[in-house]
Design a protein around this motif. Structure first.
Motif, mmCIF file in Angstrom:
data_model
loop_
_atom_site.group_PDB
_atom_site.id
_atom_site.type_symbol
_atom_site.label_atom_id
_atom_site.label_comp_id
_atom_site.label_asym_id
_atom_site.label_seq_id
_atom_site.Cartn_x
_atom_site.Cartn_y
_atom_site.Cartn_z
ATOM 1 N N PHE A 161 1.522 5.657 6.277
ATOM 2 C CA PHE A 161 0.853 4.795 5.313
ATOM 3 C C PHE A 161 1.921 3.946 4.645
ATOM 4 O O PHE A 161 2.842 4.465 4.027
ATOM 5 C CB PHE A 161 0.104 5.636 4.279
ATOM 6 N N GLU A 162 1.793 2.639 4.818
ATOM 7 C CA GLU A 162 2.713 1.670 4.214
ATOM 8 C C GLU A 162 1.990 0.933 3.098
ATOM 9 O O GLU A 162 0.862 0.481 3.287
ATOM 10 C CB GLU A 162 3.137 0.613 5.231
ATOM 11 N N ARG A 163 2.671 0.796 1.969
ATOM 12 C CA ARG A 163 2.188 -0.018 0.858
ATOM 13 C C ARG A 163 3.403 -0.759 0.303
ATOM 14 O O ARG A 163 4.536 -0.449 0.662
ATOM 15 C CB ARG A 163 1.598 0.848 -0.257
ATOM 16 N N PRO A 164 3.178 -1.700 -0.604
ATOM 17 C CA PRO A 164 4.324 -2.417 -1.167
ATOM 18 C C PRO A 164 5.336 -1.491 -1.848
ATOM 19 O O PRO A 164 6.520 -1.807 -1.893
ATOM 20 C CB PRO A 164 3.685 -3.371 -2.179
ATOM 21 N N ASP A 165 4.875 -0.328 -2.312
ATOM 22 C CA ASP A 165 5.785 0.578 -3.020
ATOM 23 C C ASP A 165 6.391 1.653 -2.127
ATOM 24 O O ASP A 165 7.064 2.556 -2.614
ATOM 25 C CB ASP A 165 5.083 1.228 -4.214
ATOM 26 N N GLY A 166 6.179 1.568 -0.820
ATOM 27 C CA GLY A 166 6.829 2.547 0.043
ATOM 28 C C GLY A 166 6.127 2.769 1.366
ATOM 29 O O GLY A 166 5.058 2.227 1.634
ATOM 30 N N HIS A 167 6.756 3.597 2.178
ATOM 31 C CA HIS A 167 6.273 3.942 3.519
ATOM 32 C C HIS A 167 6.414 5.452 3.647
ATOM 33 O O HIS A 167 7.515 5.985 3.526
ATOM 34 C CB HIS A 167 7.127 3.213 4.559
ATOM 35 N N VAL A 168 5.290 6.131 3.867
ATOM 36 C CA VAL A 168 5.312 7.585 3.971
ATOM 37 C C VAL A 168 4.737 8.001 5.315
ATOM 38 O O VAL A 168 3.984 7.260 5.950
ATOM 39 C CB VAL A 168 4.547 8.258 2.817
ATOM 40 N N THR B 157 1.757 15.605 4.024
ATOM 41 C CA THR B 157 2.426 15.992 2.776
ATOM 42 C C THR B 157 2.918 14.768 2.012
ATOM 43 O O THR B 157 2.695 14.650 0.802
ATOM 44 C CB THR B 157 3.600 16.947 3.062
ATOM 45 N N GLU B 158 3.556 13.840 2.710
ATOM 46 C CA GLU B 158 4.070 12.637 2.043
ATOM 47 C C GLU B 158 2.937 11.725 1.586
ATOM 48 O O GLU B 158 3.016 11.115 0.514
ATOM 49 C CB GLU B 158 5.027 11.872 2.961
ATOM 50 N N ILE B 159 1.873 11.618 2.386
ATOM 51 C CA ILE B 159 0.743 10.784 1.976
ATOM 52 C C ILE B 159 0.097 11.374 0.725
ATOM 53 O O ILE B 159 -0.204 10.656 -0.226
ATOM 54 C CB ILE B 159 -0.268 10.621 3.123
ATOM 55 N N ALA B 160 -0.102 12.675 0.700
ATOM 56 C CA ALA B 160 -0.691 13.336 -0.473
ATOM 57 C C ALA B 160 0.164 13.118 -1.721
ATOM 58 O O ALA B 160 -0.371 12.962 -2.826
ATOM 59 C CB ALA B 160 -0.865 14.826 -0.208
ATOM 60 N N ALA B 161 1.478 13.066 -1.554
ATOM 61 C CA ALA B 161 2.381 12.877 -2.695
ATOM 62 C C ALA B 161 2.185 11.528 -3.376
ATOM 63 O O ALA B 161 2.490 11.375 -4.562
ATOM 64 C CB ALA B 161 3.833 13.039 -2.248
ATOM 65 N N GLU C 94 -10.742 11.809 -4.540
ATOM 66 C CA GLU C 94 -10.831 12.889 -3.559
ATOM 67 C C GLU C 94 -9.673 12.712 -2.573
ATOM 68 O O GLU C 94 -9.862 12.409 -1.394
ATOM 69 C CB GLU C 94 -12.195 12.858 -2.865
ATOM 70 N N PHE C 95 -8.466 12.872 -3.104
ATOM 71 C CA PHE C 95 -7.268 12.525 -2.361
ATOM 72 C C PHE C 95 -7.048 13.394 -1.121
ATOM 73 O O PHE C 95 -6.583 12.896 -0.092
ATOM 74 C CB PHE C 95 -6.052 12.555 -3.278
ATOM 75 N N SER C 96 -7.391 14.669 -1.184
ATOM 76 C CA SER C 96 -7.206 15.521 0.000
ATOM 77 C C SER C 96 -8.111 15.059 1.135
ATOM 78 O O SER C 96 -7.742 15.149 2.309
ATOM 79 C CB SER C 96 -7.450 16.991 -0.336
ATOM 80 N N GLU C 97 -9.289 14.547 0.794
ATOM 81 C CA GLU C 97 -10.191 14.009 1.812
ATOM 82 C C GLU C 97 -9.612 12.730 2.418
ATOM 83 O O GLU C 97 -9.743 12.498 3.627
ATOM 84 C CB GLU C 97 -11.574 13.729 1.223
ATOM 85 N N ALA C 98 -8.984 11.898 1.589
ATOM 86 C CA ALA C 98 -8.347 10.681 2.102
ATOM 87 C C ALA C 98 -7.205 11.034 3.047
ATOM 88 O O ALA C 98 -7.061 10.421 4.113
ATOM 89 C CB ALA C 98 -7.842 9.819 0.948
ATOM 90 N N VAL C 99 -6.411 12.019 2.685
ATOM 91 C CA VAL C 99 -5.294 12.446 3.533
ATOM 92 C C VAL C 99 -5.806 12.931 4.888
ATOM 93 O O VAL C 99 -5.216 12.641 5.933
ATOM 94 C CB VAL C 99 -4.457 13.536 2.831
#
Length: 139
Positions: free
Chosen positions: A41-48, A52-56, A27-32
């Motif tokens: 949102f930072e993770r080992p694979d990037g920083h958004v 819009t960027e989080i949803a991507a 339920e990604f839109s709910e998480a966003v």
């Protein structure tokens, strides 16, 4: 004052666990929506930054990817009237699964920590910045 701090902890804890639930249940839109408009949102694979960027991050996640985030108890390092910061340990299980039956997993993918900065908005408490990083990996 203590009652106010308990209410802030409770509302922020709800965000922590809602995030895990929404991501794990796709339920990604709910998480966003748990993030402020300019949330990061930072993770080992990037920083958004921003919805819009989080949803991507999840836009192209294959349906075969199955995750479960088991969150521990959050440790709040700062609480004020409009901001809070917490560190939450989590265990991540991840596997690939298609078809019938239960997904199989032999061990966790790893143990990590979410470091969250929360902000009180007109819509209630939101995640202003989340950093999810591994602290232990299984070999």
């Amino acid at each position: 004052m203590s009652q106010h701090l308990d209410e802030v902890r409770s509302q922020c804890n709800q965000l922590i666990h809602a995030f895990a639930y929404f991501v794990d249940h796709r339920e990604f839109s709910e998480a966003v929506a748990l993030f402020t408009e300019n949330g990061e949102f930072e993770r080992p694979d990037g920083h958004v930054k921003g919805h819009t960027e989080i949803a991507a991050l999840w836009a192209n996640r294959p349906a075969s990817v199955v995750t479960r985030h088991l969150c521990g108890v959050a440790h709040f390092t700062e609480i004020s009237a409009t901001t809070a910061t917490a560190v939450t340990p989590f265990t991540l299980y991840q596997t690939q699964h298609e078809g019938e039956g239960l997904p199989q997993v032999s061990k966790p993918a790893g143990i990590g920590e979410f470091t969250d900065k929360f902000s009180l908005t007109d819509d209630g408490w939101k995640i202003a910045h989340r950093r999810g990083m591994p602290v232990l990996m299984y070999s």
